[in-house]
Design an enzyme around this catalytic site. Structure first.
Site: not given
Length: 252
Positions: A175, A97, A215, A11, A99, A169, A9
């Site tokens: 991150g 996702h 990660s 992003k 985000e 996730e 991904n």
């Protein structure tokens, strides 16, 4: 046998020139790898999808989109429809996702509609689920992930699941440099598969690919992928470096 998948991904990173270079580097790196029962997917930004599909043609790389609007068309400035994605050769999309959920307020109800639209247009969905740190600390993480699955996916018929890939996730590990241990990843992947089996049947659940996203790096990929219910990874930052992404693919 479940399909193994390594999906990158990207992003909101890399422009068209950089996207072209990155795809070429990955193509060169994996062209001689024995990727039997393994898929390699990259998800550039909307603006680079058409060129990415052309650049990945006749290679082991598939191209996916990072998002999609739930409507078929209309006055939705800045949005992209299923038909638009299909018109440039996209067959797979990432939905849900973390985000998109946290930054753009996409909830289970909206994501359910997006999934329905995708499936109605014969698109495959990589659907993301996962808990935040506060839920992990209060031991409500299984309830939270179970709720996300139920609210967005359990209205589907069994036949629809052939076009669903799940990506777990742990939001607290995206991150942050933190990573769920292989045992934590396995616990959640087992829970997800068991929830699907209870709703539908064991055979269906056994055939759903569940990816880990949080990660993943060359240094930890092999140990994470070795878990019984982990079928690959949804890779963020490491997918932007051809060498790292290739090393993760090799770990599958």
């Amino acid at each position: 046998m479940r399909t193994k998948i390594v999906a990158g991904n990207w992003k909101m990173n890399v422009n068209e020139v950089e996207s072209t270079e990155l795809i070429q580097e990955i193509k060169n790196s994996i062209q001689n790898l024995p990727l039997e029962n393994t898929r390699v997917i990259v998800a550039p930004s909307f603006i680079n999808l058409a060129s990415a599909v052309k650049n990945a043609d006749n290679s082991k790389i598939e191209v996916a989109a990072q998002n999609m609007h739930e409507a078929t068309s209309g006055a939705f400035t800045g949005e992209v429809s299923a038909d638009m994605l299909k018109s440039v050769g996209i067959k797979t999309i990432i939905l849900g996702h973390s985000e998109r959920r946290s930054l753009f307020n996409e909830d289970d109800e909206l994501l359910s509609k997006k999934i329905d639209t995708a499936l109605a247009n014969d698109l495959e969905v990589i659907f993301c689920i996962g808990e935040h740190l506060e839920e992990r600390k209060t031991d409500n993480y299984l309830l939270e992930v179970g709720s996300q699955i139920k609210n967005s996916l359990f209205h589907l018929e069994a036949k629809d699941w052939k076009n669903i890939i799940l990506a777990y996730e742990p939001v607290w590990a995206i991150g942050t440099g933190e990573t769920a241990s292989p045992e934590q990843a396995q616990e959640m992947h087992y829970f997800i598969r068991n929830a699907i089996a209870k709703k539908y049947n064991k055979e269906l659940a056994a055939n759903v690919s569940i990816l880990y996203g949080g990660s993943v790096k060359p240094s930890n990929a092999e140990e994470i992928f070795s878990q019984a219910d982990v079928d690959g990874g949804l890779i963020g930052g490491a997918s932007l470096k051809a060498n790292d992404f290739t090393a993760i693919i090799k770990a599958i």
